[in-house]
Every structure is written in structure tokens, then in C-alpha cells.
Write a protein that holds these residues in place. Sequence first.
Motif, short mmCIF file in Angstrom:
data_model
loop_
_atom_site.label_atom_id
_atom_site.label_comp_id
_atom_site.label_asym_id
_atom_site.label_seq_id
_atom_site.Cartn_x
_atom_site.Cartn_y
_atom_site.Cartn_z
N GLU A 1 20.63 -28.93 -0.57
CA GLU A 1 20.81 -27.51 -0.90
C GLU A 1 20.24 -26.64 0.20
O GLU A 1 19.37 -27.06 0.95
N ALA A 2 20.73 -25.40 0.23
CA ALA A 2 20.26 -24.44 1.23
C ALA A 2 20.31 -23.03 0.65
O ALA A 2 21.04 -22.77 -0.31
N THR A 3 19.52 -22.16 1.26
CA THR A 3 19.57 -20.74 0.92
C THR A 3 19.15 -19.94 2.14
O THR A 3 18.41 -20.44 3.00
N GLU A 4 19.66 -18.73 2.23
CA GLU A 4 19.27 -17.80 3.30
C GLU A 4 19.30 -16.40 2.71
O GLU A 4 20.22 -16.05 1.96
N PHE A 5 18.26 -15.61 3.03
CA PHE A 5 18.18 -14.25 2.52
C PHE A 5 17.23 -13.46 3.40
O PHE A 5 16.58 -14.01 4.29
N GLU A 6 17.17 -12.15 3.15
CA GLU A 6 16.28 -11.28 3.91
C GLU A 6 15.38 -10.52 2.94
O GLU A 6 15.85 -9.97 1.95
N VAL A 7 14.06 -10.54 3.23
CA VAL A 7 13.09 -9.76 2.47
C VAL A 7 12.12 -9.11 3.44
O VAL A 7 11.67 -9.75 4.38
N ASP A 8 11.84 -7.84 3.25
CA ASP A 8 10.86 -7.11 4.07
C ASP A 8 11.08 -7.28 5.58
O ASP A 8 10.12 -7.44 6.33
N GLY A 9 12.33 -7.28 6.00
CA GLY A 9 12.62 -7.41 7.43
C GLY A 9 12.45 -8.81 7.98
O GLY A 9 12.38 -9.01 9.20
N ILE A 10 12.38 -9.80 7.09
CA ILE A 10 12.23 -11.19 7.50
C ILE A 10 13.45 -11.97 7.03
O ILE A 10 13.80 -11.95 5.84
N ARG A 11 14.09 -12.66 7.96
CA ARG A 11 15.19 -13.55 7.61
C ARG A 11 14.58 -14.89 7.21
O ARG A 11 13.84 -15.50 7.98
N MET A 12 14.85 -15.33 6.01
CA MET A 12 14.32 -16.58 5.48
C MET A 12 15.46 -17.56 5.26
O MET A 12 16.54 -17.16 4.83
N ALA A 13 15.20 -18.82 5.56
CA ALA A 13 16.17 -19.88 5.27
C ALA A 13 15.40 -21.09 4.77
O ALA A 13 14.30 -21.39 5.25
#
Length: 153
Positions: free
Chosen positions: A76-88
Motif C-alpha cells: 500500500e501507499a499514500t501521498e498527501f500534503e500537510v502544513d507545506g510538507i509533502r508526505m509519502a
Amino acid sequence: MSYAVDFHTVSTVGLESSPVTDALAGLRANEARYFKNKYDHTFTVEPAADAQSTVDWVSGILKDERDIVIASPVLEATEFEVDGIRMAYLFYESGLSINVMYTLADGGKRAVGFKLSDGMDVPEELGAFKFARQKSKLAGTIRGSYFVIKGEH
């Protein structure tokens, strides 16, 4: 089909082929709880086959920065952005979880984190890293390590 991870009722959906299914599900729920509490973000994952661009981005960073290629398949994978941070995040069949924190602003923090599910051995590819232990009500003992990203990705 994407799946919103519930950290109140830990589910093994999507992780059934892992030899440490329950621990990996707990690790995934632990991450979901963190993002809900810190950023009010619902942690949603999808099968790796539906998130190939995320898998490629993380795999490219590992290869370019440290010449690391993970042998275990990504479940599984996920990618999103919170508080100006790209998270994966990538969750592997072996029980490994890899996350990338990539601040979008120049000069921000950028790092790759590794977390090992309770009950799994350190993968050969990560043998050079030292792992610290942390306790989690959802995941048992999590072992973690990281490295700082030097290049642009």
C-alpha cells in the motif's frame, strides 16, 4: 480502492499477505493516529498498483540518495500534503514502512524514515542503519531509523 485507516479498530485490510500482518496493521494505524491528532488529516491508503507515481517517487529517492532498492513488494501507499510538507508512505509485505517527509519550501526539513513492524528482521538493504525502539499501544515495539535527503526530488 482507497481505504481510510481507522486507528480505533485496527484492520488488516490490504496487508493480509504480510507475515507480520497484525503488527504492520498496528504500525499503519499508529501513523493514522499521529496525522489525525497533529494535523486533523485522515490517513488514507491505496493499493500500491494504484499509487505507482508515489512508489516511483519514494523508490527514486532511496536509489538516488543511498543506492537502496527494497526487495519486498509494496502493498500500500499514500501521498498527501500537510502544513507545506509533502508526505509519502509505503507499506511493504515484509512489515517495513518507509515514509518521506519533504518540506516544499527551500531550506526545510527533508528526510526518509524507516519503521520496522514488531516481529520482522532488519532487511538486508537497511543493515547499515541503527534502529531506535519505541513502544506503541497499536503496534507493539516499533524500530525506526532515518536519513536526511540531500538532493532535490
